[in-house]
Design an enzyme around this catalytic site. Structure first.
Site, PDB file in Angstrom:
ATOM      1  CE1 TYR A   1      41.330  45.846  43.918  1.00 31.83           C
ATOM      2  CE2 TYR A   1      41.365  44.886  45.830  1.00 31.83           C
ATOM      3  CZ  TYR A   1      40.812  44.916  44.728  1.00 31.83           C
ATOM      4  OH  TYR A   1      39.558  44.285  44.492  1.00 31.83           O
TER       5      TYR A   1
ATOM      6  CB  SER B   1      37.891  44.957  48.180  1.00 31.68           C
ATOM      7  OG  SER B   1      38.797  44.127  48.824  1.00 31.68           O
TER       8      SER B   1
ATOM      9  CE  LYS C   1      38.060  47.194  44.268  1.00 33.00           C
ATOM     10  NZ  LYS C   1      37.080  47.333  43.018  1.00 33.00           N
TER      11      LYS C   1
END
Length: 253
Positions: A157, A144, A161
């Site tokens: 998150y 991402s 990533k």
């Protein structure tokens, strides 16, 4: 489905592919003639996906990505059904928390890392041993833009990533020259997973993208198809940012 293309002879395992980005990638690979094994948590959603993609080309294995027994079962099923596993696309991921890093529950952080990073390594180890070590292939990890920039309120998150991007580099170095390993780092793609980032305000969310829209799963499907094709035969250890031009606006006020 419409008439299926001739078989390419290649086989892919795609995690988290009953819907969203994973499904978009499966669609792109099936459309060029690959056979595919998809994974996900829900039996019913997987069955529907298999029916839409074509049951003579696609099989499914339900389970949690971080479960080592599931990883082994998915690779075993792929080998059993198709006799090979040329491509691994690690797309399964989770983002269960929204808030500042200073207040992040460390157990939640561990869960995010386990699902988003350790599972990708586990699947890579399994496909390497089952087929790729002797026969070659390619791995694509779906990260991402949160992994290459600050990502307010979804820091856990983003952290995972970033680790996934580095995992790709480590594997690319170790698995060369047999297996190429690359990363795709999307901006916001219109999926159920990302719904909270644009629902009810899509026009506003899309207004900051030079391309004038949010991403759709087929945008990532096309990128994954390229990175698992002979056209990218000299590309490994790279991160392809697929962001509709969003980073062009960095620093522009």
């Amino acid at each position: 489905m419409t008439e299926l293309p001739e078989l390419s002879g290649k086989v892919a395992l795609i995690t988290g592919a009953s819907r969203g980005i994973g499904y978009g990638i499966a669609e792109a690979l099936v459309a060029r003639g690959d056979r595919v094994c998809i994974t996900g948590r829900g039996e019913d959603a997987l069955k529907e996906a298999v029916d839409r993609l074509g049951a003579d080309r696609v099989v499914a294995v339900a389970g949690k990505a971080a479960d080592e027994a599931h990883q082994a079962a998915a690779v075993e099923r792929t080998m059993e059904a198709f006799g090979r596993v040329d491509f691994l696309i690690n797309n399964a991921g989770t983002n269960p928390v929204f808030g500042p890093m200073a207040e992040l529950d460390l157990n939640v952080a561990r869960k995010v890392y386990e699902t988003n990073v350790i599972s990708a390594l586990g699947f890579a180890q399994q496909t390497w041993k089952a087929w790729q070590k002797e026969n070659g292939g390619a791995i694509v990890n779906i990260a991402s833009i949160a992994g290459v920039s600050a990502s307010p309120f979804i820091g856990a998150y983003g952290m995972s990533k970033a680790a996934m991007i580095n995992l790709s580099v480590q594997l690319a170095h170790e698995f060369a020259p047999m297996v190429r390993v690359n990363t795709i780092a999307p901006a916001v793609v219109k999926t159920k997973f990302a719904q909270a980032l644009y629902e009810g305000r899509e026009a506003e969310a899309a207004s900051v993208y030079p391309m004038g829209r949010l991403g759709v799963p087929s945008d990532i499907g096309g990128a994954a198809a390229f990175l698992t094709s002979d056209q990218s035969a000299w590309v490994t250890g790279q991160t392809l940012v697929v962001d509709g031009g969003l980073f062009l606006n960095a620093g522009v006020h």
